[in-house]
Motif scaffolding. Structure first.
Motif, mmCIF file in Angstrom:
data_model
loop_
_atom_site.group_PDB
_atom_site.id
_atom_site.type_symbol
_atom_site.label_atom_id
_atom_site.label_comp_id
_atom_site.label_asym_id
_atom_site.label_seq_id
_atom_site.Cartn_x
_atom_site.Cartn_y
_atom_site.Cartn_z
ATOM 1 N N GLU A 89 0.839 -1.207 0.000
ATOM 2 C CA GLU A 89 0.000 0.000 0.000
ATOM 3 C C GLU A 89 0.871 1.253 0.000
ATOM 4 O OE1 GLU A 89 -3.391 -0.455 -0.174
ATOM 5 O OE2 GLU A 89 -3.504 1.694 -0.582
ATOM 6 N N LYS A 149 3.743 1.633 -1.409
ATOM 7 C CA LYS A 149 4.281 1.856 -2.759
ATOM 8 C C LYS A 149 3.221 2.463 -3.688
ATOM 9 C CE LYS A 149 6.046 -2.327 -3.092
ATOM 10 N NZ LYS A 149 6.727 -3.482 -3.686
ATOM 11 N N ILE A 150 1.964 2.142 -3.434
ATOM 12 C CA ILE A 150 0.892 2.742 -4.237
ATOM 13 C C ILE A 150 0.603 4.170 -3.776
ATOM 14 C CG2 ILE A 150 -1.605 2.642 -4.641
ATOM 15 C CD1 ILE A 150 -1.414 -0.309 -4.977
ATOM 16 N N GLN A 151 0.333 4.325 -2.493
ATOM 17 C CA GLN A 151 -0.144 5.623 -1.988
ATOM 18 C C GLN A 151 0.928 6.704 -2.019
ATOM 19 O OE1 GLN A 151 -3.220 6.296 -1.312
ATOM 20 N NE2 GLN A 151 -4.270 4.400 -0.736
ATOM 21 N N GLN A 157 2.695 7.543 -4.258
ATOM 22 C CA GLN A 157 2.672 8.238 -5.541
ATOM 23 C C GLN A 157 1.662 9.397 -5.571
ATOM 24 O OE1 GLN A 157 3.326 5.204 -8.970
ATOM 25 N NE2 GLN A 157 2.566 4.009 -7.246
ATOM 26 N N ASN A 158 0.795 9.458 -4.549
ATOM 27 C CA ASN A 158 -0.065 10.635 -4.419
ATOM 28 C C ASN A 158 0.747 11.876 -4.063
ATOM 29 O OD1 ASN A 158 -2.727 9.622 -4.912
ATOM 30 N ND2 ASN A 158 -2.587 8.510 -2.976
ATOM 31 N N GLN A 179 4.755 11.463 -7.378
ATOM 32 C CA GLN A 179 4.379 10.664 -8.547
ATOM 33 C C GLN A 179 5.597 10.188 -9.327
ATOM 34 O OE1 GLN A 179 1.709 12.676 -11.222
ATOM 35 N NE2 GLN A 179 0.915 10.790 -12.081
ATOM 36 N N LYS A 226 8.486 9.513 -8.081
ATOM 37 C CA LYS A 226 9.341 8.697 -7.213
ATOM 38 C C LYS A 226 10.730 9.319 -7.042
ATOM 39 C CE LYS A 226 6.853 4.459 -8.387
ATOM 40 N NZ LYS A 226 6.896 3.107 -8.897
ATOM 41 N N ASN A 235 -0.242 12.392 5.729
ATOM 42 C CA ASN A 235 -1.500 11.643 5.663
ATOM 43 C C ASN A 235 -1.269 10.190 5.232
ATOM 44 O OD1 ASN A 235 -4.300 11.720 6.096
ATOM 45 N ND2 ASN A 235 -4.715 11.825 3.901
#
Lengths: 240, 174
Positions: B33, B35-37, B39-40, B43, B45, B62
């Motif tokens: 999660e 690694k996904i979040q 990027q908010n 983006q 990296k 957050n």
């Protein structure tokens, strides 16, 4: 090794005996199981085996993976959000397998997040409303059952969307816009559904810092009514 | 006489080398999660570690909340019992409804760097006495001639999180 397993099962049986006796009082005459021989204690210098944690954990997807993302307060006009993802690198054909995250605010304009002051704790049964994740099907479509979002100061009504490829790498962060007219209907006539703010202080799309130069590209199509609920559709184009 | 009603907080730290299948599932889910979040907030990296990202972009604070969505199914599997904290008979007895997740450190490409903590906040219990390093507590908050009690050992990372004084009359009138 097999014997060890068998003995282990006996010890588990012994541990659960009080419950069994309580539950099956008529079964006291049952023959005992096993030969009753003492277990020879392991003297080797090896790590003691860890035992099952109860209840046994099972692998589960993130709580975001669900189509119904509604809050349990029952407020808001139901809205089915249909989002189609297409790939501009493939002549805008449907993109299957894209991970689509959406999040938006409730009728009062608040997002689910840590709240309060007690070390920002939250009830494990109540968080992450209006946040969801779906994977696009062969038509590039994901569907969420949610409500028409509320609004907050300095922003027009919107839904956040983050699209990832199947490996979880970001393809696009964008937002879904709504026509001012439908926002007006919901917020002026929708107080019975929890929309209490009206439109005083609302930021229309033309004045919105996000949509003022892009509303036409990010505009949704909404059908339905307050009483019947809404159906929202949008096609989002990504470079995959 | 005053009753001392307390809530306890247990901080469970989970990293790459934390053993136990529940811990491993939470570790894997929270790292995926992250690694996904992340990027908010990053983006492209640009920031390899969570601490570097947080320094550059405070709004990334957050992320712990966003990661908690991945831990949520595993929290539900605990059936409201705080893990690891047992009475002197070895049984988990403290119940929780509230929690928070912290990211101690993480990295977008190195699971060895990923370490989180889950704070479990107990439901209120009556603190009757302290015996060596055990708290004598009861989930009964009303005065009674006989209390059902638990001896809870003060293990590392277990903290008294809040304390409220209530007199018996007040407690009885509830």
């Amino acid at each position: 090794m097999e014997r060890k397993k068998f003995l282990k099962s006996l010890s588990l049986f012994a541990a659960s005996m009080p419950v069994l006796l309580n539950a099956c009082e008529k079964d006291h005459q049952l023959a005992s199981m096993g030969d009753g021989a003492d277990v020879s204690i392991d003297q080797s210098c090896t790590v003691t085996p860890s035992e099952t944690e109860g209840p046994f954990p099972t692998k589960s997807p993130s709580s975001y993976v669900r189509s119904d993302i509604k809050k349990s307060d029952g407020l808001g006009v139901d809205m089915e959000a249909n989002i189609t993802i297409v790939n501009v690198n493939d002549n805008c054909s449907a993109l299957q397998g894209a991970i689509v995250d959406v999040w938006h605010c409730d009728v009062a304009g608040n997002y689910s997040q840590y709240g309060g002051t007690r070390m920002q704790s939250t009830n494990y049964q109540e968080v992450h409303w209006f946040r969801g994740r779906q994977t696009s099907n062969s038509d590039g479509l994901v569907t969420f059952q949610t409500i028409f979002p509320g609004w907050y100061q300095s922003r027009a009504t919107h839904i956040h969307v983050h699209i990832y490829n199947a490996s979880g790498n970001s393809l696009l962060v964008t937002q879904i816009a709504f026509q001012d007219s439908i926002c007006n209907t919901v917020n002026v006539d929708g107080s019975a559904y929890g929309y209490k703010k009206g439109m005083t202080g609302y930021t229309y799309n033309a004045n919105d810092n996000v949509f003022n130069d892009s509303a036409a590209l990010e505009m949704s199509t909404v059908k339905g009514s307050l009483a019947a609920g809404f159906n929202m559709e949008i096609t989002i184009k990504v470079s995959a | 006489m005053q009753n001392r009603v307390i809530t306890l907080c247990y901080k469970k730290i989970i990293g790459k080398n934390t053993r136990g299948i529940w811990n491993e599932y939470v570790f894997q889910a929270s790292f995926a999660e992250y690694k996904i979040q992340v990027q908010n907030y990053d983006q492209k990296k640009c920031y390899r570690s969570y601490s570097a990202l947080l320094q550059a972009k405070p709004e990334a604070s957050n992320l712990p909340f966003l990661l908690s969505g991945a831990a949520m199914p595993y929290l539900k599997q605990l059936n409201e019992f705080i893990p690891d904290v047992t009475n002197n008979l070895g049984k988990k007895t403290l119940k929780f409804k509230k929690f928070s997740l912290e990211i101690i450190e993480s990295s977008i490409d190195d699971p060895n760097q990923h370490k989180i903590a889950i704070n479990f906040f107990s439901e209120p219990v009556l603190w009757l006495d302290t015996i060596n390093d055990f708290l004598l507590v009861s989930t009964q908050q009303r005065h009674s001639d006989i209390f059902d009690t638990e001896l809870i050992q003060l293990i590392p990372y277990l903290n008294i999180h809040s304390l409220t004084f209530k007199d018996h009359d007040q407690a009885n009138s509830r």
